[in-house]
Design a protein around this motif. Structure first.
Motif, short mmCIF file in Angstrom:
data_model
loop_
_atom_site.label_atom_id
_atom_site.label_comp_id
_atom_site.label_asym_id
_atom_site.label_seq_id
_atom_site.Cartn_x
_atom_site.Cartn_y
_atom_site.Cartn_z
N GLN A 3 9.08 -47.21 -4.11
CA GLN A 3 9.16 -46.06 -3.33
C GLN A 3 9.88 -44.89 -4.14
O GLN A 3 9.41 -43.74 -3.98
N THR A 4 10.71 -45.27 -5.06
CA THR A 4 11.22 -44.22 -5.91
C THR A 4 10.35 -43.73 -6.83
O THR A 4 10.30 -42.40 -7.08
N LEU A 7 7.99 -41.28 -4.95
CA LEU A 7 8.84 -40.11 -4.84
C LEU A 7 8.84 -39.13 -6.21
O LEU A 7 8.54 -38.08 -5.92
N ARG A 8 9.16 -39.90 -7.14
CA ARG A 8 9.01 -39.08 -8.47
C ARG A 8 7.78 -38.39 -8.88
O ARG A 8 7.60 -37.43 -9.15
N ALA A 11 6.77 -35.55 -6.34
CA ALA A 11 7.61 -34.41 -6.69
C ALA A 11 7.18 -33.60 -7.95
O ALA A 11 7.06 -32.65 -8.08
N ASN A 50 13.98 -44.78 7.03
CA ASN A 50 13.59 -44.44 5.36
C ASN A 50 12.65 -43.36 5.58
O ASN A 50 12.41 -42.42 4.58
N LYS A 53 14.11 -39.92 5.69
CA LYS A 53 14.88 -39.62 4.47
C LYS A 53 13.63 -39.10 3.72
O LYS A 53 13.64 -37.96 3.16
N PHE A 54 12.27 -39.93 3.60
CA PHE A 54 11.54 -39.23 2.90
C PHE A 54 10.85 -38.14 3.39
O PHE A 54 10.46 -37.02 2.64
N GLU A 57 12.90 -35.15 2.29
CA GLU A 57 12.63 -34.95 0.95
C GLU A 57 11.14 -34.23 0.80
O GLU A 57 11.32 -33.17 -0.13
N MET A 58 10.34 -34.54 1.39
CA MET A 58 8.98 -33.93 1.33
C MET A 58 9.18 -32.55 2.01
O MET A 58 8.40 -31.37 1.60
#
Length: 186
Positions: A3-4, A7-8, A11, A50, A53-54, A57-58
């Motif tokens: 998942q990290t 996300l990277r 982004a 989760n 949070k995701f 961030e999006m």
């Protein structure tokens, strides 16, 4: 953790207005795998913690998030066969009689009640969150029962995966959905 990394990647590569589509089983989105039996309600809560949070961030990246709702689930199918390849009518054979599965629609809805409640609350909380209710396309609210056929064609490959026909059927509905939400321009 995957998942990290995801996300990277998002982004780094996403542009304003892009859409991330999430279609998976609950245990695959940020909840750790476990060898002991899971408490379903706790797993759903952790999943949506989760997901929130995701989604947040999006939102900071001007990215929209579409969550696919639960599919119809035909557990009896796998007790009789591995998949529905033997279900196709051919001139040289009659399809396996176990191919057609049917369940009371309300019982299927009740089994996904917690997931649907969390999904609707998630959609109401975030302006970049969209809940695509897959179940209703295959099991319309006007039906008493839900079976693994739509327009006379079997749409499931096994208990919870679409076959080619099911994918084609759902893809056009998904395109209509994202257009209706203004997530694509044409």
């Amino acid at each position: 953790q995957n998942q990290t990394k995801i996300l990277r990647f998002i982004a780094k590569t996403a542009k304003d207005g892009d859409v991330v589509v999430i279609s998976n089983h609950l245990e695959l989105f940020g909840t750790p795998a476990s060898s002991k039996p899971a408490n379903h309600n706790e797993m759903v809560r952790q999943y949506f913690d989760n997901l929130e949070k995701f989604t947040s961030e999006m939102r900071s990246l001007d990215i929209n998030v579409v969550l696919f709702g639960p599919m119809p689930f035909f557990i009896d199918l796998t007790q009789h066969m591995d998949n529905t390849l033997n279900c196709q009518l051919q001139w040289f054979k009659i399809p396996d009689p176990n191919c057609i599965q049917s369940f009371q629609r309300q019982k299927m809805i009740d089994s996904n009640k917690t997931i649907n409640e969390f999904s609707l609350a998630w959609e109401d909380t975030f302006d970049n969150a969209y809940y695509f209710k897959v179940f209703d396309y295959f099991c319309p609210p006007s039906n008493y029962s839900c079976d693994n056929r739509v327009n006379g064609e079997i749409y499931m490959y096994d208990q919870d995966h679409l076959n080619f026909y099911g994918g084609q059927f759902l893809s056009s509905r998904f395109i209509e959905f994202i257009k209706s939400k203004g997530l694509v321009l044409r």
